[in-house]
Design an enzyme around this catalytic site. Structure first.
Site, short mmCIF file in Angstrom:
data_model
loop_
_atom_site.label_atom_id
_atom_site.label_comp_id
_atom_site.label_asym_id
_atom_site.label_seq_id
_atom_site.Cartn_x
_atom_site.Cartn_y
_atom_site.Cartn_z
N LYS A 99 0.81 -1.22 0.00
CA LYS A 99 0.00 0.00 0.00
C LYS A 99 0.85 1.27 0.00
O LYS A 99 0.37 2.33 -0.39
CB LYS A 99 -0.98 -0.02 1.17
C1 LIG Z 1 -4.46 -4.50 1.03
C2 LIG Z 1 -3.67 -5.74 0.90
C3 LIG Z 1 -3.99 -6.76 -0.03
C4 LIG Z 1 -5.23 -6.69 -0.91
O1 LIG Z 1 -5.19 -5.67 -1.87
P1 LIG Z 1 -6.55 -5.15 -2.54
O2 LIG Z 1 -6.14 -3.98 -3.34
O3 LIG Z 1 -7.45 -4.78 -1.39
O4 LIG Z 1 -7.09 -6.27 -3.35
C5 LIG Z 1 -3.19 -7.86 -0.11
N1 LIG Z 1 -2.10 -7.99 0.70
C6 LIG Z 1 -1.76 -7.05 1.60
C7 LIG Z 1 -0.58 -7.28 2.46
C8 LIG Z 1 -2.52 -5.89 1.73
O5 LIG Z 1 -2.17 -4.96 2.64
#
Ligand SMILES: *Cc1c(COP(=O)(O)O)cnc(C)c1O
Length: 518
Positions: free
Chosen positions: A120
Site C-alpha cells: 500500500k
Molecule cells: C491491502 C492488501 C492486499 C489486498 O489488496 P486489494 O487492493 O485490497 O485487493 C493484499 N495484501 C496485503 C498485504 C494488503 O495490505
C-alpha cells in the site's frame, strides 16, 4: 488526449465532468459511486521499445501523464511529486522482481520495500504528496491561518493498513490524520509502527472494542454533517482513484524487468497473480492490460473470503453463498484480504457492463450499475448476465486458497529456496494460486511466465509466519525475517492515546481536542 481527461462516477447517468483533482480530493462520488476516467488511454504504438529502459519513476510519469491533464498538474510538478514519493523506498528499482523459481517460470514482484513494508505504500506515498500539492495550491492566496483549507483524514485499521496511511500523510501541511485501531487486537509491530511516528499531525486512537466498532465510528463521523463541515473529513481508503493509478506502474515495470531477465524481447505468455481483497491492486493490472500491455491473464487469488472467486465461477456477486445465515467476514491468515464485498470491483463491473452495450453508451452503464448496487445493498446479492461473466473471464482467472494451504506454501518455499526465502501469508496465497494455475496448464505447449505479487514483508505477520515454520530446523524469526528498521521500533517511545469505550462521542472529542490544541 491527456488534455481532456475527465472522470465520471460509476453510478452516474451524466457526462464525465469531474477533474482529476476533484476525484482525488473527494475519493467517493456524491452518488456513492467510484470515479473512472472518461476513457482508457492507449500506450504509444512503440512503447515496447521506447519504454523498456525507463526507470520506475520515468514509467510512472509516462503512465500518469495520460490520466492527469497538463493544465491540472504541469509536467515539472508531476515529475517532482513522483520523485519525492519513491525516494522513501529502500530498493533502488522501487519494486524489484525476484526470480524464486525460474524452472517453473515463477517470479515474485516485491512491493514491500516502502516505509511500512507493505504494498500500500506504493500508492499512499504518492497520494499523501498529491493531497499536500493540491492543498498548498488552494491555500496559496490564504491571508491568515483561518483562511486555509485543511483536511482531517479519519480511518480505521485492523493493523496493517493504518501505518501506510500514516507514513503517507506524516508531516503534510494542512492535513491531520487520525487512525483508530482496536486495543490489544493488533500485533506489537503494527502498533509500534503507528505509534512511534513523531510528526504532530499524526494521531492514533487505541479504542477499547473490535475492528468493526472502529469502522462503525469512522462511518458515523463521515455521516456527521456538522462535524464534516467544520473539520473537512477526508478518507484515503482503497477506492481513491489516485491509488489505482499509482499501482499501474509496477505492472508495466515488472513486465520489462521480466523480459530483461529472460534475455529476450520475444513475447512470452505473461500472467500476473494478485492476492486480492478490495480488488484495488489487480484492477491496476486490468487498466495496464487495457492500455495495451501484452498480459496473457490476470489471476485473482482470494483467501476463504471468496466473493471474487464465487463471482468468476457463478456470476453471482453476493456477500455469502449461504443466504440462510447472516454474512460474516472470516478471520484468516491473510487479514488484509478479509472482506465481504470488494469495493473496487464496482469499477470492473462498470467496464464489463459497458463493453456489452453499444459504443459510447457510458451513461447507460451508469444507470444499470446503479440498479445493481442498490439491489446488492438491499438483498446482499446480484446475478450478472452470462455476457458480463464471459467478459470477465476473457481477462481473469481466479483461485481460492485456504489457511492450511497458505501455511504449507510458506514452509515449502522456505525449504526449497536456496536462501530460505520467507513469504508473508498474503503473498503465500498468491504463490499457491500460481502453482495451481501452472498445474492446470501443464498440458499446453508454451508454458507461461508468472509474476506473483508479493504484497507485504513477512515480519509484519510474525504470528502466522512463525506458526507455519514452527519446529523447522534452523529457522529463527529474529535472524531470518526481522529487518533492523523494524527491530529498533521496539525501543522507541510510543505515543498511546486510549479511548476507554467504543463511543463516537469520545472519539470525536479526542479529535477536536487534538485539532484545537495544534
Ligand atoms: C491491502 C492488501 C492486499 C489486498 O489488496 P486489494 O487492493 O485490497 O485487493 C493484499 N495484501 C496485503 C498485504 C494488503 O495490505
Amino acid at each position: 488526449m491527456s488534455a481532456s481527461q475527465r472522470y465520471r462516477s460509476t453510478r452516474s447517468a451524466s457526462d464525465a465532468s469531474i477533474s482529476f483533482e476533484e476525484a482525488v480530493m473527494m475519493g467517493l462520488a456524491k452518488d456513492g459511486g467510484l470515479f473512472v476516467p472518461s476513457s482508457i488511454p492507449a500506450f504509444p504504438d512503440s512503447f515496447l521499445t521506447e519504454w523498456k529502459d525507463l526507470s520506475f519513476q520515468q514509467l510512472a510519469f509516462q503512465i500518469m501523464r495520460k490520466y492527469i491533464s497538463e493544465q491540472e498538474i504541469p509536467s515539472d510538478d508531476l515529475e517532482k511529486l513522483i520523485e519525492k514519493s519513491y525516494s522513501t523506498f529502500r530498493a533502488p528499482d522501487v519494486t524489484p522482481l525476484n526470480p524464486i523459481d525460474e524452472e517453473n517460470g515463477v517470479y515474485l514482484l516485491e512491493l514491500f520495500h516502502g516505509p511500512t513494508y507493505a504494498f500500500k505504500d506504493v500508492a499512499l506515498q504518492f497520494l499523501g504528496n498529491l493531497f499536500e500539492y493540491f492543498l498548498v495550491r488552494r491555500n496559496a492566496s490564504a491571508k491568515s491561518e483561518l483562511d486555509r483549507e485543511k483536511i482531517t483524514v479519519v480511518g480505521a485499521t485492523s493493523g496493517d493498513t493504518g501505518s501506510a496511511a500514516i507514513y503517507g500523510l506524516r508531516g503534510k501541511k494542512d492535513v491531520s490524520v487520525f487512525i483508530l485501531y482496536p486495543t490489544g487486537r493488533i500485533s506489537p509491530i503494527q502498533e509500534e509502527q503507528m505509534t512511534t511516528v513523531e510528526d504532530k499531525n499524526v494521531h492514533t486512537l487505541s479504542v477499547k472494542g473490535t475492528f468493526d466498532d472502529c469502522q462503525d465510528i469512522v462511518k458515523q463521523i463521515f455521516g456527521d454533517k456538522e462535524f464534516n463541515d467544520k473539520y473537512h473529513v477526508g478518507a484515503v481508503n482503497s477506492i481513491n482513484w489516485a491509488r489505482i493509478l499509482a499501482q499501474m506502474t509496477y505492472y508495466v515495470y515488472s513486465f520489462f524487468q521480466l523480459r530483461k531477465n529472460l534475455g529476450t524481447d520475444a513475447a512470452s505468455k505473461i500472467r500476473f497473480v494478485v492476492p486480492s481483497g478490495n480488488f484495488g491492486d489487480i484492477l491496476a493490472g486490468y487498466y495496464a492490460k487495457a492500455m495495451g500491455l501484452p498480459v496473457d491473464r490476470l489471476i485473482i487469488a482470494t483467501n476463504e473470503n471468496d466473493i471474487l472467486d464465487r463471482f468468476m465461477k457463478s456470476g453471482r456477486y453476493e456477500k455469502t453463498a449461504d443466504n440462510s445465515k447472516p454474512a460474516e467476514v472470516k478471520a484468516t491468515y491473510s487479514p488484509a484480504m478479509d472482506i465481504l464485498i470488494s469495493s473496487n470491483f464496482e469499477r470492473l463491473l462498470w467496464y464489463l457492463i459497458r463493453d456489452n452495450l453499444a459504443e459510447g453508451d457510458d451513461k447507460k452503464a451508469g444507470s444499470i450499475l446503479n440498479e445493481w448496487m442498490t439491489q446488492l445493498k438491499s438483498t446482499g446479492s446480484v446475478v450478472a448476465p452470462e455476457s458480463v461473466v464471459a467478459a470477465a473471464r476473457r481477462d481473469f482467472d481466479s483461485e481460492k486458497v485456504t489457511d492450511s494451504e497458505t501455511a504449507s506454501m510458506i514452509k515449502k518455499v522456505y525449504h526449497s529456496h536456496p536462501r530460505k526465502y520467507v513469504l508473508d501469508p498474503h503473498t503465500a496465497v498468491g504463490v499457491t494460486a500460481t502453482y495451481r494455475n501452472i498445474e492446470r496448464d501443464s498440458t499446453t505447449k508454451e508454458s507461461a511466465k508468472y509474476i506473483s505479487l508479493s504484497t507485504a514483508h513477512p515480519a509484519k505477520f510474525a504470528e502466522v509466519v512463525n506458526l507455519s515454520l514452527e519446529g523447522v530446523d534452523g529457522y529463527s524469526f529474529e535472524k531470518d525475517v526481522l529487518p533492523d528498521e523494524l527491530r529498533v521500533l521496539a525501543s522507541k517511545e510510543k505515543r498511546l492515546n486510549l479511548i476507554d469505550e467504543a463511543s463516537v462521542e469520545k472519539v470525536k472529542s479526542a479529535i477536536i481536542k487534538a485539532l484545537e490544541s495544534a
